[in-house]
Motif scaffolding. Structure first.
Motif, mmCIF file in Angstrom:
data_model
loop_
_atom_site.group_PDB
_atom_site.id
_atom_site.type_symbol
_atom_site.label_atom_id
_atom_site.label_comp_id
_atom_site.label_asym_id
_atom_site.label_seq_id
_atom_site.Cartn_x
_atom_site.Cartn_y
_atom_site.Cartn_z
ATOM 1 N N SER A 1 -36.766 -25.280 -1.418
ATOM 2 C CA SER A 1 -36.197 -24.375 -0.415
ATOM 3 C C SER A 1 -36.163 -22.931 -0.917
ATOM 4 N N GLU A 2 -36.091 -22.009 0.043
ATOM 5 C CA GLU A 2 -36.010 -20.584 -0.301
ATOM 6 C C GLU A 2 -34.741 -20.283 -1.098
ATOM 7 N N SER A 3 -33.636 -20.904 -0.727
ATOM 8 C CA SER A 3 -32.371 -20.651 -1.431
ATOM 9 C C SER A 3 -32.449 -21.103 -2.883
ATOM 10 N N THR A 4 -33.139 -22.229 -3.135
ATOM 11 C CA THR A 4 -33.303 -22.704 -4.519
ATOM 12 C C THR A 4 -34.153 -21.734 -5.322
ATOM 13 N N VAL A 5 -35.237 -21.255 -4.735
ATOM 14 C CA VAL A 5 -36.106 -20.289 -5.424
ATOM 15 C C VAL A 5 -35.326 -19.012 -5.735
ATOM 16 N N ARG A 6 -34.540 -18.530 -4.777
ATOM 17 C CA ARG A 6 -33.745 -17.314 -4.997
ATOM 18 C C ARG A 6 -32.791 -17.494 -6.177
ATOM 19 N N ARG A 7 -32.131 -18.654 -6.233
ATOM 20 C CA ARG A 7 -31.190 -18.912 -7.334
ATOM 21 C C ARG A 7 -31.922 -18.949 -8.676
ATOM 22 N N ASP A 8 -33.092 -19.593 -8.683
ATOM 23 C CA ASP A 8 -33.870 -19.668 -9.932
ATOM 24 C C ASP A 8 -34.327 -18.283 -10.374
ATOM 25 N N LEU A 9 -34.765 -17.462 -9.430
ATOM 26 C CA LEU A 9 -35.209 -16.109 -9.771
ATOM 27 C C LEU A 9 -34.050 -15.266 -10.300
ATOM 28 N N ASP A 10 -32.888 -15.427 -9.689
ATOM 29 C CA ASP A 10 -31.707 -14.698 -10.168
ATOM 30 C C ASP A 10 -31.357 -15.111 -11.600
ATOM 31 N N GLU A 11 -31.457 -16.411 -11.859
ATOM 32 C CA GLU A 11 -31.153 -16.916 -13.203
ATOM 33 C C GLU A 11 -32.153 -16.383 -14.225
ATOM 34 N N LEU A 12 -33.441 -16.381 -13.866
ATOM 35 C CA LEU A 12 -34.470 -15.879 -14.780
ATOM 36 C C LEU A 12 -34.318 -14.373 -15.011
ATOM 37 N N GLU A 13 -33.876 -13.651 -13.987
ATOM 38 C CA GLU A 13 -33.643 -12.213 -14.163
ATOM 39 C C GLU A 13 -32.471 -11.985 -15.113
ATOM 40 N N ASN A 14 -31.425 -12.791 -14.983
ATOM 41 C CA ASN A 14 -30.272 -12.679 -15.893
ATOM 42 C C ASN A 14 -30.664 -12.964 -17.335
ATOM 43 N N GLU A 15 -31.684 -13.817 -17.508
ATOM 44 C CA GLU A 15 -32.202 -14.124 -18.849
ATOM 45 C C GLU A 15 -33.249 -13.103 -19.309
ATOM 46 N N GLN A 16 -33.457 -12.054 -18.464
ATOM 47 C CA GLN A 16 -34.409 -10.965 -18.743
ATOM 48 C C GLN A 16 -35.844 -11.470 -18.952
ATOM 49 N N LYS A 17 -36.213 -12.427 -18.114
ATOM 50 C CA LYS A 17 -37.572 -12.977 -18.168
ATOM 51 C C LYS A 17 -38.468 -12.439 -17.048
ATOM 52 N N LEU A 18 -37.848 -11.823 -16.030
ATOM 53 C CA LEU A 18 -38.598 -11.229 -14.935
ATOM 54 C C LEU A 18 -37.704 -10.197 -14.257
ATOM 55 N N ARG A 19 -38.277 -9.506 -13.261
ATOM 56 C CA ARG A 19 -37.505 -8.526 -12.507
ATOM 57 C C ARG A 19 -37.594 -8.859 -11.028
ATOM 58 N N ARG A 20 -36.431 -9.014 -10.388
ATOM 59 C CA ARG A 20 -36.393 -9.280 -8.951
ATOM 60 C C ARG A 20 -36.738 -8.013 -8.182
ATOM 61 N N VAL A 21 -37.631 -8.122 -7.226
ATOM 62 C CA VAL A 21 -37.971 -7.004 -6.358
ATOM 63 C C VAL A 21 -37.958 -7.505 -4.926
ATOM 64 N N HIS A 22 -38.026 -6.564 -3.990
ATOM 65 C CA HIS A 22 -37.988 -6.937 -2.585
ATOM 66 C C HIS A 22 -39.134 -7.903 -2.258
ATOM 67 N N GLY A 23 -38.773 -9.089 -1.779
ATOM 68 C CA GLY A 23 -39.777 -10.060 -1.363
ATOM 69 C C GLY A 23 -40.280 -10.987 -2.445
ATOM 70 N N GLY A 24 -39.761 -10.857 -3.669
ATOM 71 C CA GLY A 24 -40.240 -11.741 -4.732
ATOM 72 C C GLY A 24 -39.775 -11.321 -6.108
ATOM 73 N N ALA A 25 -40.675 -11.423 -7.090
ATOM 74 C CA ALA A 25 -40.334 -11.079 -8.471
ATOM 75 C C ALA A 25 -41.582 -10.577 -9.174
ATOM 76 N N GLU A 26 -41.378 -9.784 -10.221
ATOM 77 C CA GLU A 26 -42.515 -9.257 -10.957
ATOM 78 C C GLU A 26 -42.313 -9.396 -12.456
ATOM 79 N N TYR A 27 -43.406 -9.297 -13.140
ATOM 80 C CA TYR A 27 -43.482 -9.349 -14.602
ATOM 81 C C TYR A 27 -42.620 -8.252 -15.213
ATOM 82 N N LEU A 28 -41.877 -8.572 -16.240
ATOM 83 C CA LEU A 28 -41.046 -7.590 -16.951
ATOM 84 C C LEU A 28 -41.892 -6.943 -18.039
#
Length: 237
Positions: free
Chosen positions: A22-49
């Motif tokens: 689900s979209e909500s699960t992906v959003r939570r995973d992306l937020d968690e990975l951003e908190n771990e400084q593994k990626l950067r959340r951007v509008h509509g998705g995520a990008e390489y840090l």
């Protein structure tokens, strides 16, 4: 993470399909990975840090975010007035700007060989700054360049930047950072042309505090851009 490592950007929609969740699960995973400084959340998705000292060549940067950069250049053109003396530093966004300058009454100072050649072709009065030419960005850097820039005054400066975070303007290379800093110190007004991908990025060297320049960037409802607006003037495109 494998997808982002390979493509440097991935949309939320693609991740939902790829991971079959689900979209909500992906959003939570992306937020968690951003908190771990593994990626950067951007509008509509995520990008390489990007690493602090990573710097793409002009050739690599020239194919990224073309439409966003063109929009910034159209605004920059309107900021240039007859008889202005302006500085335009090296970089791919500024390259798009110099291609479109036709005003014969202005004088342009630049530390880019390619910018100078284009300006001369456009019949614009041009002064080129000398120094050691940095191959990856086509920028003249070093003490010779800094000495020449320090002797000049500019009505306006148009400067590229690799990163714009909540406090500072940043770039990967110490020598190029120093040149940008001196340009800004000698300009009445400095405009940093930074497309949306630069907002939230942090590079190795601090060039200046946000308040030292007006930021010209693509319109966004991001919380970071709203915070930046409280610290300096922002022109949204």
């Amino acid at each position: 993470m494998e997808k982002i490592a390979a493509e440097h950007f991935v949309t939320l929609e693609k991740l939902v399909v790829l991971l079959e969740t689900s979209e909500s699960t992906v959003r939570r995973d992306l937020d968690e990975l951003e908190n771990e400084q593994k990626l950067r959340r951007v509008h509509g998705g995520a990008e390489y840090l990007h690493p602090l000292q990573e710097e793409l060549s002009n050739q690599e940067k020239s194919v990224k975010n073309i439409q966003e950069k063109l929009a910034l250049c159209q605004v920059a053109l309107k900021l240039i007035e007859p008889h202005d003396v302006i500085f335009i530093d090296a970089g791919t966004t500024n390259e798009l700007l110099v291609q479109r300058i036709q005003e014969p009454s202005i004088t342009v100072v630049t530390n880019s060989i390619h910018h100078a050649a284009q300006l001369v072709e456009n019949r614009v009065k041009t002064i080129i700054i000398g120094g050691r030419v940095k191959e990856s960005t086509d920028a003249s850097v070093g003490s010779f360049a800094i000495s020449q820039i320090s002797d000049l005054n500019f009505n306006k400066a148009f400067i590229g930047m690799n990163g714009v975070d909540k406090d500072h303007l940043t770039t990967p290379d110490p020598e190029e950072a120093l040149v940008k800093r001196v340009i800004m110190e000698n300009a009445k007004v400095s405009y940093v042309l930074a497309d949306a991908s630069k907002i939230g990025q942090t590079s190795f060297v601090k060039v200046a505090e946000l308040k030292k320049a007006t930021l010209v960037t693509n319109a966004s409802d991001s919380k970071l851009l709203q915070e930046i607006k409280t610290k300096t003037r922002v022109i949204e495109v």
